[in-house]
Motif scaffolding. Structure first.
Motif, PDB file in Angstrom:
ATOM      1  N   ASP A  93       1.986  -0.990  22.593  1.00 48.97           N
ATOM      2  CA  ASP A  93       1.956  -2.307  23.235  1.00 48.97           C
ATOM      3  C   ASP A  93       1.259  -3.360  22.389  1.00 48.97           C
ATOM      4  OD1 ASP A  93       3.352  -1.323  25.374  1.00 48.97           O
ATOM      5  OD2 ASP A  93       1.567  -0.914  26.574  1.00 48.97           O
ATOM      6  N   GLN A  94       0.871  -2.990  21.184  1.00 45.70           N
ATOM      7  CA  GLN A  94       0.224  -3.935  20.288  1.00 45.70           C
ATOM      8  C   GLN A  94       0.831  -3.817  18.903  1.00 45.70           C
ATOM      9  OE1 GLN A  94      -3.802  -2.582  20.786  1.00 45.70           O
ATOM     10  NE2 GLN A  94      -4.206  -4.185  22.277  1.00 45.70           N
ATOM     11  N   VAL A  95       0.867  -4.925  18.199  1.00 44.12           N
ATOM     12  CA  VAL A  95       1.325  -4.920  16.812  1.00 44.12           C
ATOM     13  C   VAL A  95       0.284  -5.612  15.951  1.00 44.12           C
ATOM     14  CG1 VAL A  95       3.789  -4.889  17.376  1.00 44.12           C
ATOM     15  CG2 VAL A  95       2.636  -7.082  17.017  1.00 44.12           C
ATOM     16  N   GLY A  96       0.250  -5.202  14.709  1.00 44.43           N
ATOM     17  CA  GLY A  96      -0.569  -5.908  13.734  1.00 44.43           C
ATOM     18  C   GLY A  96       0.250  -7.051  13.169  1.00 44.43           C
ATOM     19  N   VAL A  97      -0.432  -8.101  12.782  1.00 43.44           N
ATOM     20  CA  VAL A  97       0.230  -9.245  12.161  1.00 43.44           C
ATOM     21  C   VAL A  97      -0.525  -9.580  10.884  1.00 43.44           C
ATOM     22  CG1 VAL A  97       0.926 -11.655  12.408  1.00 43.44           C
ATOM     23  CG2 VAL A  97       0.947 -10.147  14.410  1.00 43.44           C
ATOM     24  N   LEU A  98       0.199  -9.540   9.776  1.00 42.06           N
ATOM     25  CA  LEU A  98      -0.376  -9.995   8.518  1.00 42.06           C
ATOM     26  C   LEU A  98      -0.157 -11.496   8.482  1.00 42.06           C
ATOM     27  CD1 LEU A  98      -1.689  -9.287   5.803  1.00 42.06           C
ATOM     28  CD2 LEU A  98       0.611  -8.992   4.874  1.00 42.06           C
ATOM     29  N   GLU A  99      -1.172 -12.236   8.856  1.00 45.02           N
ATOM     30  CA  GLU A  99      -1.051 -13.694   8.976  1.00 45.02           C
ATOM     31  C   GLU A  99      -0.983 -14.361   7.613  1.00 45.02           C
ATOM     32  OE1 GLU A  99      -0.394 -15.397  11.561  1.00 45.02           O
ATOM     33  OE2 GLU A  99      -1.056 -14.201  13.266  1.00 45.02           O
ATOM     34  N   THR A 100      -1.768 -13.880   6.679  1.00 47.78           N
ATOM     35  CA  THR A 100      -1.822 -14.477   5.346  1.00 47.78           C
ATOM     36  C   THR A 100      -2.082 -13.390   4.328  1.00 47.78           C
ATOM     37  OG1 THR A 100      -2.920 -16.436   6.307  1.00 47.78           O
ATOM     38  CG2 THR A 100      -2.910 -16.267   3.911  1.00 47.78           C
ATOM     39  N   LEU A 101      -1.374 -13.462   3.220  1.00 48.73           N
ATOM     40  CA  LEU A 101      -1.692 -12.646   2.048  1.00 48.73           C
ATOM     41  C   LEU A 101      -1.604 -13.583   0.857  1.00 48.73           C
ATOM     42  CD1 LEU A 101      -2.257  -9.874   0.693  1.00 48.73           C
ATOM     43  CD2 LEU A 101       0.213  -9.724   0.335  1.00 48.73           C
ATOM     44  N   VAL A 102      -2.700 -13.716   0.136  1.00 49.40           N
ATOM     45  CA  VAL A 102      -2.752 -14.578  -1.047  1.00 49.40           C
ATOM     46  C   VAL A 102      -3.348 -13.780  -2.191  1.00 49.40           C
ATOM     47  CG1 VAL A 102      -3.607 -16.744  -2.022  1.00 49.40           C
ATOM     48  CG2 VAL A 102      -3.295 -16.558   0.436  1.00 49.40           C
ATOM     49  N   VAL A 103      -2.705 -13.854  -3.333  1.00 50.21           N
ATOM     50  CA  VAL A 103      -3.260 -13.279  -4.557  1.00 50.21           C
ATOM     51  C   VAL A 103      -3.392 -14.406  -5.560  1.00 50.21           C
ATOM     52  CG1 VAL A 103      -2.863 -11.643  -6.442  1.00 50.21           C
ATOM     53  CG2 VAL A 103      -2.239 -11.009  -4.096  1.00 50.21           C
ATOM     54  N   ASP A 104      -4.544 -14.498  -6.188  1.00 47.16           N
ATOM     55  CA  ASP A 104      -4.789 -15.515  -7.210  1.00 47.16           C
ATOM     56  C   ASP A 104      -3.652 -15.497  -8.222  1.00 47.16           C
ATOM     57  OD1 ASP A 104      -6.068 -16.147 -10.071  1.00 47.16           O
ATOM     58  OD2 ASP A 104      -7.202 -17.238  -8.536  1.00 47.16           O
ATOM     59  N   ASP A 105      -3.217 -16.686  -8.624  1.00 45.63           N
ATOM     60  CA  ASP A 105      -2.102 -16.800  -9.569  1.00 45.63           C
ATOM     61  C   ASP A 105      -2.300 -15.920 -10.797  1.00 45.63           C
ATOM     62  OD1 ASP A 105      -0.862 -18.654  -7.911  1.00 45.63           O
ATOM     63  OD2 ASP A 105      -1.571 -20.394  -9.034  1.00 45.63           O
ATOM     64  N   LEU A 127      -7.219   1.099  14.323  1.00 41.91           N
ATOM     65  CA  LEU A 127      -7.114   0.495  15.651  1.00 41.91           C
ATOM     66  C   LEU A 127      -5.946   1.071  16.454  1.00 41.91           C
ATOM     67  CD1 LEU A 127      -7.834  -3.185  14.571  1.00 41.91           C
ATOM     68  CD2 LEU A 127      -9.393  -1.637  15.790  1.00 41.91           C
ATOM     69  N   LYS A 128      -5.314   2.124  15.915  1.00 43.78           N
ATOM     70  CA  LYS A 128      -4.193   2.811  16.570  1.00 43.78           C
ATOM     71  C   LYS A 128      -2.956   1.926  16.705  1.00 43.78           C
ATOM     72  CE  LYS A 128      -6.873   6.378  17.363  1.00 43.78           C
ATOM     73  NZ  LYS A 128      -7.428   6.867  16.147  1.00 43.78           N
ATOM     74  N   VAL A 129      -2.798   0.977  15.802  1.00 40.73           N
ATOM     75  CA  VAL A 129      -1.616   0.114  15.763  1.00 40.73           C
ATOM     76  C   VAL A 129      -0.579   0.790  14.868  1.00 40.73           C
ATOM     77  CG1 VAL A 129      -0.741  -2.140  15.019  1.00 40.73           C
ATOM     78  CG2 VAL A 129      -2.950  -1.979  16.189  1.00 40.73           C
ATOM     79  N   GLN A 130       0.671   0.808  15.311  1.00 42.51           N
ATOM     80  CA  GLN A 130       1.720   1.533  14.601  1.00 42.51           C
ATOM     81  C   GLN A 130       2.568   0.669  13.684  1.00 42.51           C
ATOM     82  OE1 GLN A 130       4.110   3.948  17.287  1.00 42.51           O
ATOM     83  NE2 GLN A 130       2.413   4.029  18.716  1.00 42.51           N
ATOM     84  N   VAL A 131       2.655  -0.628  13.950  1.00 43.43           N
ATOM     85  CA  VAL A 131       3.570  -1.502  13.212  1.00 43.43           C
ATOM     86  C   VAL A 131       2.852  -2.802  12.850  1.00 43.43           C
ATOM     87  CG1 VAL A 131       5.710  -2.848  13.393  1.00 43.43           C
ATOM     88  CG2 VAL A 131       5.626  -0.546  14.324  1.00 43.43           C
ATOM     89  N   MET A 132       3.124  -3.294  11.642  1.00 35.54           N
ATOM     90  CA  MET A 132       2.590  -4.584  11.199  1.00 35.54           C
ATOM     91  C   MET A 132       3.752  -5.536  10.949  1.00 35.54           C
ATOM     92  SD  MET A 132       0.000  -5.492   8.019  1.00 35.54           S
ATOM     93  CE  MET A 132       0.891  -4.570   6.785  1.00 35.54           C
ATOM     94  N   LYS A 133       3.679  -6.709  11.550  1.00 41.10           N
ATOM     95  CA  LYS A 133       4.681  -7.750  11.333  1.00 41.10           C
ATOM     96  C   LYS A 133       4.224  -8.659  10.193  1.00 41.10           C
ATOM     97  CE  LYS A 133       5.958  -9.934  15.040  1.00 41.10           C
ATOM     98  NZ  LYS A 133       6.075 -10.521  16.388  1.00 41.10           N
TER      99      LYS A 133
END
Length: 165
Positions: A93-105, A127-133
């Motif tokens: 009933d919960q999903v992970g969300v990768l809101e931001t990913l930044v790598v220095d140029d 956290l027992k989350v199975q899927v990341m959006k």
């Protein structure tokens, strides 16, 4: 490169401003078609708004800012949240969300992104989350290929359009 991954405290959020500016510039190059809907915000205005959003998200107990460092140098960061999202698939009933990913140029292609995604996955697994959006701005095919190499698959396509006109 073998970056050290740490959790960034909310009080250190301003350390991310330079990397956010790099992401804004990167997006403007990869998605020039979006300028038809409105001008790109200035780096200062964009950071002010994103900073407020980060601070708000960090009030949620399951939001984490992960940073990659090489000594004192900040190489990148990832913001990961957990949201309630019961849906059609049995992903919990919960999903992970990768809101931001930044790598220095200057650190792209050195494994920093992989390290941050790996740390995000570990955090969500704890956290027992199975899927990341993950959302990728249209036009950034390099990012799509990166996430696919990490195991991501297509899920939803989001479109934007003007309301008037």
């Amino acid at each position: 490169m073998n970056p050290v991954i740490d959790v960034l405290a909310a009080s250190e959020i301003d350390h991310l401003e330079g990397l956010w500016g790099q992401l804004l510039a990167h997006h403007s190059k990869k998605a020039p078609h979006l300028a038809e809907l409105g001008a790109l915000r200035s780096p200062a205005e964009s950071w002010r708004l994103r900073r407020e959003q980060y601070i708000e998200w960090l009030r949620e107990p399951r939001t984490t800012v992960l940073v990659a460092r090489d000594g004192d140098r900040l190489l990148g960061y990832a913001v990961v949240r957990v949201l309630d999202a019961p849906g059609s698939w049995q992903w919990g009933d919960q999903v992970g969300v990768l809101e931001t990913l930044v790598v220095d140029d200057d650190a792209r292609g050195t494994g920093v992104g992989q390290a941050l995604v790996g740390a995000a996955r570990e955090r969500l697994a704890e956290l027992k989350v199975q899927v990341m959006k993950i959302s990728v701005i249209a036009g950034n095919e390099d990012a799509v290929r990166f996430y696919q190499r990490e195991g991501a698959v297509d899920f939803v396509r989001t479109l934007v359009m003007p309301v008037s006109g």
